[in-house]
Design a protein around this motif. Sequence first.
Motif, PDB file in Angstrom:
ATOM      1  N   GLY A  93     105.790 100.987 103.862  1.00 16.18           N
ATOM      2  CA  GLY A  93     104.722 100.592 104.506  1.00 16.18           C
ATOM      3  C   GLY A  93     103.819  99.887 103.532  1.00 16.18           C
ATOM      4  N   GLY A  94     102.812  99.543 103.883  1.00 16.99           N
ATOM      5  CA  GLY A  94     101.827  98.616 103.499  1.00 16.99           C
ATOM      6  C   GLY A  94     101.230  97.739 104.380  1.00 16.99           C
ATOM      7  N   PRO A  95     100.409  96.697 104.015  1.00 10.48           N
ATOM      8  CA  PRO A  95      99.652  95.717 104.763  1.00 10.48           C
ATOM      9  C   PRO A  95     100.595  94.919 105.508  1.00 10.48           C
ATOM     10  N   PHE A  96     101.705  94.519 105.131  1.00 13.41           N
ATOM     11  CA  PHE A  96     102.648  93.768 106.038  1.00 13.41           C
ATOM     12  C   PHE A  96     103.790  94.479 105.974  1.00 13.41           C
ATOM     13  N   LYS A  97     104.382  94.564 107.264  1.00 14.81           N
ATOM     14  CA  LYS A  97     105.515  95.510 107.257  1.00 14.81           C
ATOM     15  C   LYS A  97     106.987  94.639 107.577  1.00 14.81           C
ATOM     16  N   PRO A  98     107.973  94.604 106.749  1.00 12.70           N
ATOM     17  CA  PRO A  98     109.064  93.945 107.119  1.00 12.70           C
ATOM     18  C   PRO A  98     109.816  94.078 108.392  1.00 12.70           C
ATOM     19  N   GLN A  99     109.416  95.378 108.983  1.00 14.46           N
ATOM     20  CA  GLN A  99     110.126  95.598 110.117  1.00 14.46           C
ATOM     21  C   GLN A  99     109.466  94.773 111.453  1.00 14.46           C
ATOM     22  N   ALA A 100     108.624  94.022 111.012  1.00  9.39           N
ATOM     23  CA  ALA A 100     108.057  92.908 112.190  1.00  9.39           C
ATOM     24  C   ALA A 100     109.181  91.822 112.495  1.00  9.39           C
ATOM     25  N   LEU A 101     110.004  91.894 111.446  1.00 12.93           N
ATOM     26  CA  LEU A 101     111.228  90.813 111.622  1.00 12.93           C
ATOM     27  C   LEU A 101     111.883  91.242 112.754  1.00 12.93           C
ATOM     28  N   ILE A 102     112.110  92.503 113.101  1.00 14.44           N
ATOM     29  CA  ILE A 102     112.942  92.994 114.500  1.00 14.44           C
ATOM     30  C   ILE A 102     112.735  92.640 115.848  1.00 14.44           C
ATOM     31  N   GLU A 129     103.329  83.785 114.818  1.00 19.06           N
ATOM     32  CA  GLU A 129     102.511  84.854 114.945  1.00 19.06           C
ATOM     33  C   GLU A 129     103.410  85.913 114.058  1.00 19.06           C
ATOM     34  N   ARG A 130     104.705  85.829 113.981  1.00 23.72           N
ATOM     35  CA  ARG A 130     105.484  86.743 113.027  1.00 23.72           C
ATOM     36  C   ARG A 130     105.522  86.216 111.614  1.00 23.72           C
ATOM     37  N   ALA A 131     105.345  84.941 111.255  1.00 23.70           N
ATOM     38  CA  ALA A 131     105.017  84.836 110.031  1.00 23.70           C
ATOM     39  C   ALA A 131     103.643  85.236 109.497  1.00 23.70           C
ATOM     40  N   LEU A 132     102.660  85.037 110.299  1.00 23.58           N
ATOM     41  CA  LEU A 132     101.329  85.614 109.850  1.00 23.58           C
ATOM     42  C   LEU A 132     101.361  87.223 109.840  1.00 23.58           C
ATOM     43  N   ALA A 133     102.262  87.649 110.939  1.00 22.10           N
ATOM     44  CA  ALA A 133     102.284  89.344 110.613  1.00 22.10           C
ATOM     45  C   ALA A 133     103.099  89.934 109.376  1.00 22.10           C
ATOM     46  N   LEU A 134     103.850  88.952 108.924  1.00 23.71           N
ATOM     47  CA  LEU A 134     104.462  89.488 107.770  1.00 23.71           C
ATOM     48  C   LEU A 134     103.737  88.820 106.578  1.00 23.71           C
ATOM     49  N   GLY A 135     102.562  87.870 106.290  1.00 22.08           N
ATOM     50  CA  GLY A 135     101.779  87.620 105.254  1.00 22.08           C
ATOM     51  C   GLY A 135     101.741  86.247 105.131  1.00 22.08           C
ATOM     52  N   LEU A 153     110.968  86.517 105.067  1.00 23.99           N
ATOM     53  CA  LEU A 153     110.818  87.608 104.151  1.00 23.99           C
ATOM     54  C   LEU A 153     110.295  87.182 102.815  1.00 23.99           C
ATOM     55  N   VAL A 154     110.675  85.888 102.433  1.00 19.52           N
ATOM     56  CA  VAL A 154     110.082  84.923 101.253  1.00 19.52           C
ATOM     57  C   VAL A 154     108.570  85.065 101.389  1.00 19.52           C
ATOM     58  N   ALA A 155     108.109  84.822 102.725  1.00 14.96           N
ATOM     59  CA  ALA A 155     106.869  84.779 102.714  1.00 14.96           C
ATOM     60  C   ALA A 155     105.909  86.201 102.564  1.00 14.96           C
ATOM     61  N   PHE A 156     106.975  87.317 102.958  1.00 13.96           N
ATOM     62  CA  PHE A 156     106.448  88.530 102.870  1.00 13.96           C
ATOM     63  C   PHE A 156     106.099  89.003 101.268  1.00 13.96           C
TER      64      PHE A 156
END
Length: 338
Positions: A297-306, A197-203, A173-176
């Motif tokens: 919402g936005g280009p990167f979604k925190p929900q990807a963490l779940i 992949e999750r890190a990249l998905a979060l930004g 989330l810091v990366a986000f």
Amino acid sequence: MKAAIFDRVGSPLRIGIVPEPAPAPDEVLLRVAACGICGSDLHITEDPVPFGIGGGFVLGHEFAGDIVAAGSEVTGLRIGDRVAVVPMRGCGHCEACGRGDPGRCPEMVLIGGGYAQYVTVAARQCHVLPHDVALEDGALAEPLSVALHCVFRSGMKPGDRVAILGAGPIGLLVAFWARRMGASRVVVADLHDHQRERALALGATGFALSGERLAENLADLCGGAPDIVFECVGKRGLIGAAVEAVRLQGTVVGVGLCIGGDQWDPFMALMKEVNLLFSVFFHQRNEFGVALDALRGGPFKPQALITDRIDLSPVPQIFESLRHRTTQCKVLIKPDLA
């Protein structure tokens, strides 16, 4: 009501029945929709004394739910409101609480209770969710706010190069936030690559494996030594590793919960004139609302963490598994999940 209960160190949580709480005059009763399992919960059950908990405690401070009852003094909230909860409970009347910063209140208590079907909280701890944010996503507001506070504390500017040690939920989330707020490079490092992949998905713009060449790898991926390094693990030696990696006169932010002391040589930090600071909690008034907006919402979604949604029954087994490295990231407990 059903709850996951902590009894003692070395014993897994157990599922049991506890009395349903009743709200005090300034409190509301919530039906818990979702509660995240946090790394600090794992720390608490390994060394509960510093946190002031004992046997019979119900963990869980990352939660959201809907209001089912309210005390006689509650105003501004209604039955049925969907809320996310700030888990720092201050006195409500000191200078810190007055400026919306209960984490700095002399009487602050970090509440639990989210690993259960119902929980009571002070009305002042509740934030009504935006209409377009799912109720379960409100459980991410607390870790999102913690990560946002880290980035604000760092003084990061658009264009800065950022490295993050640790691909756990807070590190990701810091990366986000770093990417959302304009960092030119955001590189996450971890011992294993299962969160790449999750890190990249979060930004994140890059991912590095920790090891002997960590500083060199971060510099390569950042296009130069990072301006800011966030230590988001809390293991001995990682503040020293962050100091080694950061640029001359750069900033290192300690975020991970390191209990039991650390060992590192400050000589390098001195010679590089490193700014070393630490970050804990967040500002309720200024940062929690920003975190809620980020869930819209936005280009990167925190929900990807779940990664997982579970009911209360498997909590003891999942909780113990999270003490070891797994492919899971943020596990949400949904007490009434069918």
